[in-house]
Design a protein around this motif. Sequence first.
Motif, mmCIF file in Angstrom:
data_model
loop_
_atom_site.group_PDB
_atom_site.id
_atom_site.type_symbol
_atom_site.label_atom_id
_atom_site.label_comp_id
_atom_site.label_asym_id
_atom_site.label_seq_id
_atom_site.Cartn_x
_atom_site.Cartn_y
_atom_site.Cartn_z
ATOM 1 N N CYS A 132 0.866 -1.140 -0.027
ATOM 2 C CA CYS A 132 0.123 0.088 -0.116
ATOM 3 C C CYS A 132 1.023 1.239 -0.167
ATOM 4 O O CYS A 132 1.953 1.445 0.702
ATOM 5 C CB CYS A 132 -0.844 0.164 1.337
ATOM 6 S SG CYS A 132 -1.958 1.231 1.478
ATOM 7 N N HIS A 134 0.461 3.959 1.461
ATOM 8 C CA HIS A 134 0.161 4.572 2.574
ATOM 9 C C HIS A 134 1.474 4.146 3.652
ATOM 10 O O HIS A 134 2.408 4.822 3.683
ATOM 11 C CB HIS A 134 -1.204 4.271 3.396
ATOM 12 C CG HIS A 134 -1.325 5.032 4.591
ATOM 13 N ND1 HIS A 134 -2.126 4.452 5.664
ATOM 14 C CD2 HIS A 134 -0.928 6.443 5.137
ATOM 15 C CE1 HIS A 134 -2.041 5.285 6.815
ATOM 16 N NE2 HIS A 134 -1.189 6.513 6.446
ATOM 17 N N LEU A 135 1.204 3.034 4.332
ATOM 18 C CA LEU A 135 2.300 2.491 5.139
ATOM 19 C C LEU A 135 2.869 1.106 4.715
ATOM 20 O O LEU A 135 3.462 0.792 5.639
ATOM 21 C CB LEU A 135 1.726 2.645 6.843
ATOM 22 C CG LEU A 135 1.640 4.046 7.251
ATOM 23 C CD1 LEU A 135 1.036 3.845 8.457
ATOM 24 C CD2 LEU A 135 2.634 4.667 7.290
ATOM 25 N N GLY A 136 2.376 0.903 3.363
ATOM 26 C CA GLY A 136 3.103 -0.347 3.155
ATOM 27 C C GLY A 136 2.483 -1.693 3.188
ATOM 28 O O GLY A 136 3.174 -2.858 3.000
ATOM 29 N N CYS A 137 1.174 -1.756 3.844
ATOM 30 C CA CYS A 137 0.490 -3.195 3.992
ATOM 31 C C CYS A 137 0.442 -3.617 2.741
ATOM 32 O O CYS A 137 0.079 -3.171 1.728
ATOM 33 C CB CYS A 137 -0.543 -2.867 4.797
ATOM 34 S SG CYS A 137 -0.514 -2.540 6.650
ATOM 35 N N CYS A 150 -6.745 -2.107 1.128
ATOM 36 C CA CYS A 150 -5.695 -2.455 2.052
ATOM 37 C C CYS A 150 -6.478 -2.854 3.570
ATOM 38 O O CYS A 150 -7.053 -1.926 3.937
ATOM 39 C CB CYS A 150 -5.010 -1.128 2.222
ATOM 40 S SG CYS A 150 -3.691 -1.206 3.538
ATOM 41 N N CYS A 152 -5.166 -2.609 6.522
ATOM 42 C CA CYS A 152 -4.703 -1.801 7.615
ATOM 43 C C CYS A 152 -5.570 -0.665 7.733
ATOM 44 O O CYS A 152 -5.928 -0.541 8.918
ATOM 45 C CB CYS A 152 -3.217 -1.593 7.297
ATOM 46 S SG CYS A 152 -1.991 -2.800 7.407
ATOM 47 N N HIS A 153 -5.672 0.132 7.010
ATOM 48 C CA HIS A 153 -6.405 1.343 7.404
ATOM 49 C C HIS A 153 -7.439 1.683 6.299
ATOM 50 O O HIS A 153 -7.855 2.968 6.203
ATOM 51 C CB HIS A 153 -5.406 2.594 7.449
ATOM 52 C CG HIS A 153 -4.241 2.262 8.226
ATOM 53 N ND1 HIS A 153 -3.154 2.085 7.661
ATOM 54 C CD2 HIS A 153 -3.905 2.140 9.395
ATOM 55 C CE1 HIS A 153 -2.171 1.863 8.491
ATOM 56 N NE2 HIS A 153 -2.708 1.726 9.899
ATOM 57 N N GLY A 154 -8.023 0.844 5.407
ATOM 58 C CA GLY A 154 -9.068 0.883 4.453
ATOM 59 C C GLY A 154 -8.611 1.875 3.221
ATOM 60 O O GLY A 154 -9.467 2.227 2.690
ATOM 61 N N GLY A 155 -7.290 1.629 3.153
ATOM 62 C CA GLY A 155 -7.115 2.427 1.688
ATOM 63 C C GLY A 155 -7.701 1.935 0.293
ATOM 64 O O GLY A 155 -7.600 0.349 0.639
ATOM 65 N N PRO A 167 -6.519 6.666 3.269
ATOM 66 C CA PRO A 167 -5.539 7.347 3.756
ATOM 67 C C PRO A 167 -4.302 7.527 2.653
ATOM 68 O O PRO A 167 -3.508 8.511 2.565
ATOM 69 C CB PRO A 167 -4.778 6.713 4.986
ATOM 70 C CG PRO A 167 -5.732 5.546 5.198
ATOM 71 C CD PRO A 167 -6.751 5.360 4.270
ATOM 72 N N PRO A 168 -4.225 6.514 1.722
ATOM 73 C CA PRO A 168 -2.936 6.711 0.912
ATOM 74 C C PRO A 168 -3.363 8.150 -0.029
ATOM 75 O O PRO A 168 -4.410 8.284 -0.462
ATOM 76 C CB PRO A 168 -3.239 5.552 -0.204
ATOM 77 C CG PRO A 168 -3.987 4.463 0.638
ATOM 78 C CD PRO A 168 -4.933 5.110 1.669
#
Length: 229
Positions: A132, A134-137, A150, A152-155, A167-168
């Motif tokens: 991702c 955003h933070l790579g998940c 994604c 992790c945070h719903g990207g 968030p991305p």
Amino acid sequence: MMEEEAMNPNEPLAPGAEIAAESTAEQPQNPAEAAHSRRAFLFKLAVALNGAVGALLAVPIIGYLLGPAFSKRANQSAWIHLGRVEDFPQGQIRLASFRNPATTHWDGETGDIPCWVRRISGNSFQVFAINCAHLGCPVRWFPQSRLFLCPCHGGVYYEDGSRASGPPQRGLFQYAHKVVNGNLMIYAGKMPTLAAPYAQPPLTQIQPSSATANGAKSIAVHDASGRNA
Ligand code: FES
């Protein structure tokens, strides 16, 4: 009791007695001198042992500091075979994986890198990094909704890799790719870091789609520096 014979200094010594007398004369007679030579020997021994231990400790440190300069893996990126073109059905997105050329054999399974392959049609492909933006998940592909999600945070990303929501701030990274004799190849290996921000050639990044008048989405492809690719 036997009386000791008094030695006459003018009398010649017997041959054996002469050698014994000479070797006795070579021995240091002074205790201070003997102690000094013992101290000198122990000092030299201590210096030699300290030097050996220091050299043993220095080897890994020097190897760590100078290793990158002599590394055979200076160029850690390479063209990698991902599969035959026919392994990827047209209009679909499939998960593939490759062995990262920047890894070593002791990296084990962590050197196997998954990626998403989208075959648009014919030899037209997109190959996305699984991480991702955003933070790579690792993102997952959902064919029912034709979206990457994604966990992790719903990207959310569209099938062309552009950002849909969450968030991305940008789209998925893409690998440079080419088709050679029916084989899909990607250029992969060393990932961009703060110290070396651009992979060669750079990974491309899909920017958010913009809807056109007829409703079709336009895809803007940029390299890692933000320039149009
Ligand atoms: Fe994917 Fe945060 S890591 S949305």
